[in-house]
Design an enzyme around this catalytic site. Structure first.
Site, PDB file in Angstrom:
ATOM      1  N   SER A  35       0.801  -1.221   0.000  1.00 26.20           N
ATOM      2  CA  SER A  35       0.000   0.000   0.000  1.00 26.20           C
ATOM      3  C   SER A  35       0.837   1.277   0.000  1.00 26.20           C
ATOM      4  O   SER A  35       0.333   2.350  -0.312  1.00 26.20           O
ATOM      5  CB  SER A  35      -0.948   0.020   1.205  1.00 26.20           C
ATOM      6  OG  SER A  35      -0.224   0.209   2.409  1.00 26.20           O
ATOM      7  N   LYS A 106       0.821   4.589   6.938  1.00 28.26           N
ATOM      8  CA  LYS A 106       0.216   5.385   5.866  1.00 28.26           C
ATOM      9  C   LYS A 106       0.789   6.802   5.922  1.00 28.26           C
ATOM     10  O   LYS A 106       1.534   7.154   6.825  1.00 28.26           O
ATOM     11  CB  LYS A 106      -1.306   5.470   6.018  1.00 28.26           C
ATOM     12  CG  LYS A 106      -2.032   4.139   6.108  1.00 28.26           C
ATOM     13  CD  LYS A 106      -2.025   3.348   4.828  1.00 28.26           C
ATOM     14  CE  LYS A 106      -2.725   2.005   5.020  1.00 28.26           C
ATOM     15  NZ  LYS A 106      -2.603   1.149   3.821  1.00 28.26           N
TER      16      LYS A 106
END
Length: 203
Positions: A35, A106
């Site tokens: 990701s 993230k």
């Protein structure tokens, strides 16, 4: 003999203090999944700075430190609050007690109080288009408009087409933050201090 024993005790105490300081200020984290490509790759190990986002309750500090005055309930970050563009590690914001606790990595895109939306892969912060130079490519995803609370952050993976992030499960509470990703230390050929942007161009 007594001198040797004292030196051993001093060495053990020093090692214990150093170990405790490292436990409080730094932790390691293994990247799982894709990701955050191309910034971070699957299987890399990171050092995470736990101290940078730590908060101190100034009211309680005033109770134990003479002549220290602070507003009731007031708290401050030891260094600073998360900034836009920083890569962070946090506990998944799921209130279900039956789900296992899992940490994610993230990038911070939205800060407390801001309004965030996505249209065809483009992020808008308070209706200003966000310039994201760290993306290899944009996807065509959308996200409904959300206004963040006073202690909430909107996070996205750099590999938008393959990221489970705030588009799916909403904002991350500040209480869930574990720290700022700081250094890739393994595999050895990929050692690097992460080039974290203090401020994304355009905002």
């Amino acid at each position: 003999m007594a001198r040797v024993g004292r030196e051993i005790i001093e060495a053990v105490v020093l090692a214990t203090v150093v170990f405790m300081l490292l436990q409080v200020t730094v932790r390691n984290f293994r990247v799982e999944g894709y990701s955050m490509d191309p910034t971070l790759e699957h299987g890399q190990y990171l050092l995470v700075n736990r101290l940078v986002y730590l908060q101190v309750d100034m009211g309680r500090l005033a109770e134990i430190v003479p002549f220290w005055k602070a507003g009731e309930g007031m708290s401050r970050h030891v260094i600073h609050a998360p900034k836009r563009g920083e890569v962070i590690v946090f506990e998944f914001p799921d209130s279900n007690p039956n789900n296992p606790k899992k940490d994610f990595v993230k990038r911070v895109v939205g800060l407390p109080g801001e309004t965030i939306r996505m249209n065809a892969g483009t992020v808008f912060v308070n209706e200003v288009e966000l310039d994201e130079p760290y993306l290899a490519e944009k996807d065509g995803s959308h996200a409904a408009e959300i206004t963040l609370g006073e202690v909430e952050y909107f996070v996205l993976g750099d590999n938008r087409a393959h990221s489970n992030d705030s588009r799916s499960w909403g904002a991350v509470p500040e209480a869930n933050l574990r720290g700022k990703a700081w250094l890739v230390y393994w595999p050895a050929p990929e050692i690097q201090v992460l080039n974290i942007l203090d401020k994304i161009p355009g905002l």
